[in-house]
Design a protein around this motif. Structure first.
Motif, short mmCIF file in Angstrom:
data_model
loop_
_atom_site.label_atom_id
_atom_site.label_comp_id
_atom_site.label_asym_id
_atom_site.label_seq_id
_atom_site.Cartn_x
_atom_site.Cartn_y
_atom_site.Cartn_z
N VAL A 32 8.83 3.90 -6.22
CA VAL A 32 10.17 4.08 -6.82
C VAL A 32 10.83 5.32 -6.22
CG1 VAL A 32 11.40 4.61 -8.96
CG2 VAL A 32 9.59 2.90 -8.97
N LYS A 33 10.08 6.40 -6.09
CA LYS A 33 10.62 7.65 -5.54
C LYS A 33 11.03 7.46 -4.09
CE LYS A 33 9.39 12.48 -4.88
NZ LYS A 33 8.33 13.48 -4.96
N GLY A 51 2.57 -6.18 -6.41
CA GLY A 51 3.97 -6.58 -6.48
C GLY A 51 4.33 -7.10 -7.86
N GLN A 52 3.35 -7.15 -8.75
CA GLN A 52 3.61 -7.59 -10.11
C GLN A 52 3.51 -6.40 -11.04
OE1 GLN A 52 0.71 -10.68 -10.72
NE2 GLN A 52 2.23 -12.25 -10.26
N GLY A 53 4.22 -6.48 -12.13
CA GLY A 53 4.16 -5.40 -13.10
C GLY A 53 5.08 -4.26 -12.70
N ARG A 54 4.88 -3.14 -13.35
CA ARG A 54 5.72 -1.98 -13.13
C ARG A 54 5.48 -1.43 -11.71
NH1 ARG A 54 5.80 2.35 -17.69
NH2 ARG A 54 7.23 0.82 -18.51
N ALA A 78 0.86 -1.18 0.00
CA ALA A 78 0.00 0.00 0.00
C ALA A 78 0.90 1.23 0.00
CB ALA A 78 -0.90 0.01 1.22
N TYR A 79 0.45 2.25 -0.72
CA TYR A 79 1.23 3.48 -0.80
C TYR A 79 0.28 4.64 -1.02
CZ TYR A 79 0.52 3.04 -5.83
OH TYR A 79 -0.05 2.93 -7.06
N THR A 80 0.79 5.84 -0.86
CA THR A 80 0.03 7.06 -1.13
C THR A 80 0.66 7.74 -2.32
OG1 THR A 80 -0.40 7.25 1.24
CG2 THR A 80 -0.84 9.19 -0.10
N ALA A 91 13.97 4.71 1.50
CA ALA A 91 12.98 3.87 2.17
C ALA A 91 13.17 2.43 1.73
CB ALA A 91 11.57 4.34 1.84
N SER A 92 12.62 1.48 2.50
CA SER A 92 12.69 0.08 2.12
C SER A 92 11.31 -0.38 1.66
CB SER A 92 13.17 -0.78 3.29
OG SER A 92 12.20 -0.80 4.30
#
Length: 136
Positions: free
Chosen positions: A121-122, A112-115, A99-101, A128-129
């Motif tokens: 990435v940022k 977790g699949q695909g790009r 999960a991300y914002t 960050a891990s």
């Protein structure tokens, strides 16, 4: 080739093209064209005969199927035939793993699949891990 066909099928153009031929040469051309026409007629008759035979076979098979109490759909059913034809099964989507914002402040998930999403990435580039984004 289309120029040749155009000359051959147009009366005046044909007459102008063959005006230098002698009568004997014209008769020879006539014989050759007659042979070609006869061959074409024979080929078309053979094709019609083959098509008629094919239709007769189809009719005979349809009658045999009907006599056996089957329908054409029964023949298409491969589940009981034991063939190796595989049907495409739809699979359920993978569950979200991260999960991300995003940059607009909207909370999103990623399997977790695909790009990898740009926000992750940022964050990884900033130190960050990936484990920080794991869903619990």
């Amino acid at each position: 080739m289309s120029e040749f066909i155009s000359i051959l099928t147009h009366g005046r153009r044909l007459k102008a093209a063959i005006k230098e031929l002698s009568v004997e040469e014209l008769k020879e051309v006539q014989l050759k064209l007659g042979k070609i026409i006869d061959d074409r007629i024979q080929e078309e008759a053979e094709l019609r005969q083959q098509e008629a035979e094919r239709l007769e076979k189809i009719a005979a098979l349809k009658a045999a199927i009907a006599d056996a109490g089957l329908s054409p759909e029964d023949l298409m059913d491969t589940s009981s035939a034991g063939t190796s034809v595989q049907t495409k099964r739809s699979r359920s989507p993978k569950p979200a793993k991260y999960a991300y914002t995003d940059e607009h402040g909207v909370r999103k998930t990623w399997t977790g699949q695909g790009r990898m999403p740009k926000a992750i990435v940022k964050a990884l580039a900033e130190g960050a891990s990936l484990e920080q984004f794991l869903l619990k």
